[in-house]
Scaffold this active site. Structure first.
Site, PDB file in Angstrom:
ATOM      1  N   PRO A  96      -2.591  -4.726  -7.767  1.00  0.00           N
ATOM      2  CA  PRO A  96      -3.219  -3.597  -8.458  1.00  0.00           C
ATOM      3  C   PRO A  96      -3.988  -2.705  -7.509  1.00  0.00           C
ATOM      4  O   PRO A  96      -4.776  -3.187  -6.677  1.00  0.00           O
ATOM      5  CB  PRO A  96      -4.147  -4.288  -9.462  1.00  0.00           C
ATOM      6  CG  PRO A  96      -3.453  -5.567  -9.769  1.00  0.00           C
ATOM      7  CD  PRO A  96      -2.819  -6.007  -8.464  1.00  0.00           C
ATOM      8  N   CYS A  97      -3.758  -1.408  -7.644  1.00  0.00           N
ATOM      9  CA  CYS A  97      -4.251  -0.464  -6.644  1.00  0.00           C
ATOM     10  C   CYS A  97      -5.623   0.087  -6.962  1.00  0.00           C
ATOM     11  O   CYS A  97      -6.170   0.867  -6.188  1.00  0.00           O
ATOM     12  CB  CYS A  97      -3.266   0.686  -6.480  1.00  0.00           C
ATOM     13  SG  CYS A  97      -3.000   1.638  -7.991  1.00  0.00           S
ATOM     14  N   THR A  98      -6.235  -0.291  -8.077  1.00  0.00           N
ATOM     15  CA  THR A  98      -7.509   0.290  -8.477  1.00  0.00           C
ATOM     16  C   THR A  98      -8.576   0.226  -7.385  1.00  0.00           C
ATOM     17  O   THR A  98      -9.300   1.189  -7.166  1.00  0.00           O
ATOM     18  CB  THR A  98      -8.033  -0.401  -9.749  1.00  0.00           C
ATOM     19  OG1 THR A  98      -7.032  -0.328 -10.754  1.00  0.00           O
ATOM     20  CG2 THR A  98      -9.302   0.255 -10.250  1.00  0.00           C
TER      21      THR A  98
END
Length: 386
Positions: A96-98
């Site tokens: 996940p790139c958050t």
């Protein structure tokens, strides 16, 4: 078709990279060629059940495993796929790139790279270490390469390098590989034999926000208008598509390719906003003659890109409309028959987090070429939307 080569997919989401894996040897035609089935995603993992429901609807033969990767043993992942260590040809996935996205920089912990989800990179390394695939492909937002996240990125590369995979990384622009979207993603690729991976050369060229030099020997970037050309034209927009409310009237007056800056003292709008007082995507509209800007996963109500054409409300007012599902699929270079359940917002969230198909295909195809599973005979062709 011969025996399919097994692939382990981590952080699978809606399956953008998985789709690229299974169509790696397909010609670069959007939605037209499923390939020969050289690779098969044997197991796909994610903590988000709706995303895995999308994956199940599009990958009949893929086993899925729902759960937090931090508490999911590698042995369980392999067992779900019916595999043992060293049997996967590839491990692929995008943590996940958050934590590394510019959109999260308003949070202090993200600016200082203290987001606990950043540890998911370490989990990716752990699965590679314990499953020993022939090669791996990791993708993420470009922000992972910024100085803010230098410690995490260097730890990732060091961890993979210590396993002997000689990781190589590069930021690629999706539009340079036939995707009608100016979306930048970083790919990290490594081989178990330690040989250096060579990234594929771009097949398309055009100007972007950073590069105004165009390579005339390459195919021009695919524009949004080209991507949408043969889609059905609907006379009425649904309620959830219409951008109304506080900035509805202002948004409808923004010309194609412009954003809220149109309504500042420097442009021809109403001088409603201060110069550079909002994010670039605020009231942003597609330019039909260029690729789309990045499709946002979780946009606010005034965040584009919106369509360049206005629609009329029940009261006859002109309003901007949000992109439709079939248009978002085209901007991601996904096949038209790709199935995603849920609301329009659910679809955008899943697609906005996914890897554009043609970009993923280019990387995986280059890797399979260099591993000797494919002959390097795939040449660039005009992208056809079908």
């Amino acid at each position: 078709m011969g025996e399919q080569l097994p692939v382990v997919s981590l952080f699978s989401g809606a399956g953008g990279l998985d789709l690229a894996v299974e169509r790696a040897d397909a010609e670069p035609l959007v939605g037209a060629d499923p390939g020969s089935g050289l690779l098969r995603v044997s197991v796909a993992t994610d903590y988000n059940e709706p995303a895995l429901a999308t994956l199940k609807a599009n990958f009949d033969s893929t086993a899925t495993l729902t759960g937090d990767i931090r508490t999911t043993p590698t042995e369980q992942i392999l067992a779900t796929a019916g595999l043992r260590p060293e049997e996967p040809v590839l491990v692929v996935g995008g943590p996940p790139c958050t934590p590394f996205s510019k959109s999260g920089f308003w949070l202090e912990q993200k600016r200082e790279s203290r987001d606990p989800n950043a540890s998911l990179l370490d989990e990716y390394v752990r699965v590679v270490r314990e499953s020993r695939p022939e090669a791996f492909v990791l993708e993420n937002v470009q922000g992972l390469t910024y100085k803010t996240h230098k410690a995490q990125f260097e730890r990732l590369l060091k961890g993979l390098g210590e396993l002997g995979y000689n990781p190589q990384w590069k930021v690629l622009l999706a539009a340079d590989y036939g995707v009608p979207q100016l979306r930048r993603r970083v790919f990290v690729v490594g081989r178990r034999d330690g040989k250096k991976f060579e990234f594929p050369e771009p097949t398309h060229s055009g100007w972007s926000e950073r590069d105004r030099t165009i390579d005339t020997t390459k195919i021009p970037h695919v524009t949004a208008a080209q991507a949408f050309a043969d889609l059905p034209r609907l006379v009425r927009a649904s309620t959830e598509e219409i951008v109304d409310g506080q900035y509805g009237e202002l948004a409808a007056e923004v010309p194609p390719g412009q954003n809220y800056l149109w309504h500042t003292e420097r442009y021809g709008g109403r001088n409603h906003f201060e110069w550079r007082s909002r994010y670039w995507t605020f009231l942003l509209r597609l330019d039909p003659n260029r690729p789309s800007t990045t499709l946002q996963a979780q946009p606010g109500p005034w965040v584009g890109p919106f369509h360049w054409e206005n629609v009329k409300t029940a009261n006859g007012d002109q309003r901007v409309r949000r992109l439709r599902v079939n248009e978002m699929l085209r901007l991601m270079s996904f096949p038209d028959d790709f199935k995603i359940d849920g609301t329009r917002a659910d679809v955008q969230r899943q697609l906005g987090n996914a890897v554009p198909l043609e970009l993923g295909k280019a990387v995986v195809r280059a890797l399979m070429d260099q591993l000797g599973y494919l002959s390097p005979s795939h040449t660039a062709r005009e992208v056809i939307f079908a």
